[in-house]
Each structure stands twice: as C-alpha cells, then as structure tokens.
Design an enzyme around this catalytic site. Structure first.
Site, PDB file in Angstrom:
ATOM      1  CB  SER A 136      -0.885   0.019   1.278  1.00 26.25           C
ATOM      2  OG  SER A 136      -1.378   1.316   1.569  1.00 26.25           O
ATOM      3  CE1 TYR A 161      -4.277  -2.389   5.472  1.00 17.08           C
ATOM      4  CE2 TYR A 161      -3.793  -0.211   4.909  1.00 17.08           C
ATOM      5  CZ  TYR A 161      -3.757  -1.276   4.457  1.00 17.08           C
ATOM      6  OH  TYR A 161      -3.771  -1.653   3.042  1.00 17.08           O
ATOM      7  CE  LYS A 165      -1.632  -4.423   3.486  1.00 11.80           C
ATOM      8  NZ  LYS A 165      -1.772  -5.451   2.783  1.00 11.80           N
TER       9      LYS A 165
END
Lengths: 344, 344
Positions: A136, A161, A165
């Site tokens: 991402s 989050y 990643k």
C-alpha cells in the site's frame, strides 16, 4: 511456458481487489486456486463458493478451485500446498480498515504480519518462491515529497494497518537477502475504486465505508444522508485531501503483469512497484466529477480531520510502466461507472 | 501489596538475562513462574528443570515453578494462564543472534514478533495488562547523535534481529494507544556482560560467540586461538567499535525496579527506558582492561567489518535513574570477574 500451466494461489481471492484480480488472471489464461476466510465476502449457505467466485466462473466460463481457509491456519495451508503445486502466490488476505486497526492492533498484526509469515514458511517448505504482495502507498508514511517514488523512504506509518504493510515489506526484503532464489514483487496500491465493467462484481463494504468512493455511492442512492469530509484545512489547492484513485480493473491488471514478469524472470529478489495513475484528485474534485457524471447533487459537510490521514498522496507510476509494461487506462470519470455494486 | 504476592511470569527465564533476573526477582521476594523452550539452556535428562533454575533455587532457597513452553505455542500459554493468576509478565523469550537473523529471517520474525503477539493476546484474554519487554539499543538503528536518549527516532535497523525488537515496540505502542489499561515498560538493553557474583550462573553460548566478552573469555582459556576484531576504521577514537557494556546483575536489577514501578503505577501506558552505564568502551579498551585484570595477553587480529555493525553506541541512562531509581553500579573491571562460567 503458457500461462495456463502457471498455477497461482490467490489468498483473499474473494475480496474486493482479490476477486477482480482472479477474473483478470483467468482471462489471461492463468490457472487459479483461491483461498479466503470469507470475512469480507458473501456466501449463500447452499453453496460452497462465495457469490463473487460463482459470478467470476460464469463470466469467464471457467472453474475456480475455492478453499475456505484463513492464512493464520498453518496446518490447513500445508494441506493445500501438499495437494497443489503452485508456481506463484498472490497474497491479498489481510485486514484493511485503518480506523479498526487503531482499535484492534493485535488482530491486525496477527493477521497481516503473522499470517504472511505462515504463508512464506509454507511456501519455503514446499519450494514455492514466487510471491506477489498486496502492499500500500501507506508504507511511505507522511510523504516528504510528491509524487511518491519507489525508492523513497518508507516507515513512520501513521496507523497500525500501514505499519503491518511496512513490516511485511521489511520481512520480504530480509527474506530475499537471505536466499537469492526468491522472486518477490510488492505492489504498492494507491486508492482503488470502481468495479468490473460487467457490474457483476464490485466493492460492498460492511458497515460505514472507510473510503470516499463507496461513501459517495451510498449517499447517492440515499443509503446515507450526507457525506462527511474530514478536514478542509490541509495544505492542498482546495484544502481537502488529495489521493490517487486507481480503477480496480487497472489494479487487477497490474497483478497479471506481475505474474507474467515472474514467469520470465527467475530469482530476481525483491522488487517494488507503485500502482497508481500518477494524478491526484481532491475530495471536492471527486464530488464534482461524480455530480457531473450523475447529474445528482451530493450533500456534504466538512468535519474535523481524521487521525492518521495525510494531506496528499499520489504515485510516480513510471517504474511499473517501464518494467512491467503496465499503466492505468481509466480516468476519474470511468471510475463512477458500475458503482451500483457498492450500494446493492 | 507486598512483593511476595505479586506473581510474575518470566518467559525465557532460563536464558542469560532471564536467569539473572529471576534470581534478583526472588531475592526481592517476588513470586516467579518461569517458562522457557530450553533452546539456550542446559537441562540434565534426569531433571525436569534446567540446571540454571536448580542453581537459582539453591542460591535463594526458594522453589521456582518451571514449565517448558515455547511462546509460539498459543494453547500451552492459555493453559498456563488458566492455572496461574499473574500480575505481570517479563518477556525475554526471543532469538537473539544478529548474524543468524540475517540467515533465518522468517524464524526470527516468527519467534520474536508472532511469539510476542501470542503472549499479548493471551494476556489480554486473561486480563493481565502489565508487561515488561526485553528490547535493545539496536532499535535506534544507526545513531544520529550520542548518547542515545529514549525519545530519539527508532527504526532503520541494520538487521532482522533489530527489526523484530523495533516492530514489537511499535506493536506495544499501538496496543497502549488502543487500550488505556495497559502498563508496558520496554527496557532497551545496551551490551550485557559478566555473570552473577556467586559464579553459579552466567553466559554460556553454544557455538562461536557473537559478543565480545564471551569471545575474550574463550580465547583467554585457550578454547579459541585468537580474537577477531571486526574493523578498526570506524569513526571512533581508536577506530574499533564502541559499546556500552552493562553488567548482567545491574541489568537484572533494572527489571526488579520495573516490577516495583508497575506495582505502584497502574495503567501508565507505554514507557521506555535505556539500561546502560552511559559510558562507551572500544574493543581495544576492553581488551586492555581484561589484560590488566587478568595479567594475560589476548592475541587478536583485525579483520573486515561485519555487516550490520555500527561504529558506536552508548546510553543516556538518566531517565531510568530518575523514574525507576535505577543505575548501573558496576564498571568495566567488575565485568571481568566470574567470567569462567562463559568458558566452562
């Protein structure tokens, strides 16, 4: 080797990006096995396959092997690898809501980091060493400069989050350094939107959408009264956040290109590609584009900034173009077509 | 509450730092349960407890509950928490060799990151929310400035081992942000050396030592012929690497102070403390100090730099002094006493 003899495991293949990618992989004649824990997909109790997989089978007139499996389940993963000889794995399975990740960090780290580690260990044990990772643009943290280029610094992510990643990318780098046989491609997605042109599959988030496009869609059909815009005092032309919206079919095609690249290049180590359009739109510009396309007014209200949001983010997408031969083909207007899936 | 009614789970309690901490905790009258997978401890087949735990029992005249358990084993952890009501957990269990971490990154991430996540999940489920984490000065990566202060930037670690420590600190921060009931202390160790004054427990690495002190000890007793110094062209006064060597008993006492602090302060969130002396010594200075103390020459050879080594690292240790009432009491000369354990 023909694509049809290249067997790909797609984890999270019943999710939004996963399902669109499965569709494009099948159309490019790859052989696909899908696993998914169905945490974000609809399945009728009478079927063993989720609705989106059934629809993809109809659209492509091909059969998909589907197995309900959570990537944190090591033993089930082993059984699947015993049964199937994969050439590559595309790993979408992950938790993906920024806000929820702040409330439940342990679940996010467990699923996204430990789930990926499980998968990588099983791959290594079964000598499967081609991996495509669903990364991402959040790994860039707060951008020092725009557009974002792949060799810029990563880390300093503003939420759990994003950190998951980032951590997985670090693990993948270390893995490729430790063993030269791996071929790993990390695809850094910008903001995926839209749905397949058939209208048969799309994004259907449960609860309040976290992302702008499904939110607009839900307001447009009256499912929600008003669109909240989180802050209009950002350092951007009109003060609202700027993002690089990429159409889901373009994004899915990026994975097909990555598969083709892996087929050709053995043991290439760790590579990273941005998947974005290269162009940023502000929230207000997106609303205006939608209003123009639909002839419909979207009522909105400016509210406070949301914790963890950055002001602007858009890609330099030239590396994927140069190396993978990929580029985005759809613009902001295309993105408002077939959005009814998001609101069904 | 008296210390004796404060029950502490010590993971990795049969290891080098763990065993010394267990000893000091018992002497401070805390109740201790030890778990360890015995990957780095000696156990006689006739005993159910490892040698160092038996010795600590003799030294303290107290019994220790010992359970052989790996922190990646979620079900066994649950059983242990069902049986014991802990007030706090001190988490040492981890893989710790920098070089090995470059060769086996997946194992390091799995044990150090996922093992810790397992433990935190079980703690949360059993409502145990005091945690002391075994962190490391490596989380500072390449120091921008010396001495290292707790609020300096972390990350950019030079090897997977350091990254696991950094990642767990990030997870702990996010956990404390998500739920205000947690009390987490991360102790960033500088370079632990030496052994308990009884000579009964100490460091006994398998294979080639990764650290300077056991290496010197093994050369001094003829177990190895020569000491390799990895680089003498660093930007330090004599060109060899500079480290902050902290005596293991001082380090162990830092954990006792952390326990006392947690007993007093509820729900204090995430705190970090350096545990170092505040003084750096170069490799050549350490050799000279050893030669002076022992009257013995240590033959050495300068070889190439080792990947991932930084030039210099030493602590600002004033925060632990101010908040925990802790400081190092032993100097470089004390550190050469009782080193025979390392060479037995």
């Amino acid at each position: 080797m023909a694509n049809r003899s290249w067997k790909v495991l797609v984890t999270g293949g019943a999710g939004y990006i996963g399902s669109h990618t499965v569709l494009e992989l099948l159309q490019a004649d790859f052989e696909v096995v899908v696993i998914d824990n169905l945490s974000n997909a609809y399945k009728d109790d009478n079927n063993i396959k989720p609705e989106c997989i059934l629809r993809i089978e109809k659209l492509t007139n091909k059969k998909i092997v589907f197995i309900q499996c959570d990537v944190t389940n090591l033993n089930q993963l082993r059984d699947i690898f015993k049964k199937h000889k994969f050439h590559s794995v595309i790993h979408f399975a992950a938790l993906k809501a920024v806000g929820e990740s702040c409330e439940k960090p342990l679940e996010y780290y467990k699923t996204n980091v430990c789930g990926t580690l499980n998968l990588l260990k099983v791959m290594r044990d079964f000598n499967v060493k081609c991996f495509v990772y669903s990364s991402s643009a959040t790994v860039y943290g707060i951008p020092e400069k725009l557009p974002l280029v792949e060799n810029m610094k990563t880390g300093n992510c503003t939420n759990p989050y994003g950190k998951t990643k980032y951590m997985v990318e670090e693990i993948l780098k270390d893995l490729c350094t430790s063993n030269q046989e791996w071929s790993v491609i990390s695809l850094r997605y910008f903001n995926p939107v839209g749905a397949h042109s058939s209208g048969q599959i799309g994004e259907d988030p449960n609860g309040v959408p976290n992302n702008l496009m499904p939110y607009i869609a839900q307001v447009s059909v009256g499912k929600r009264e008003i669109l909240y815009i989180y802050g209009n005092d950002y350092d951007t032309p009109d003060g609202t956040g700027v993002r690089d919206y990429i159409h889901i079919t373009d994004l899915a095609m990026g994975h097909v290109k990555a598969m083709i690249y892996q087929k050709i290049h053995n043991s290439m180590g760790f590579k990273v590609f941005n998947l974005g359009t290269g162009k940023g739109y502000s929230v207000l510009e997106v609303i205006r584009a939608f209003e123009k396309a639909s002839g419909q007014k979207i009522p909105y209200k400016i509210v406070e900034r949301r914790a963890g949001d950055i002001s602007a983010s858009y890609a330099d997408a030239s590396l994927a173009n140069k190396e993978l031969g990929w580029q985005a083909t759809k613009n902001i207007d295309d993105m408002f077509r077939y959005m009814e899936m998001a609101t069904k």
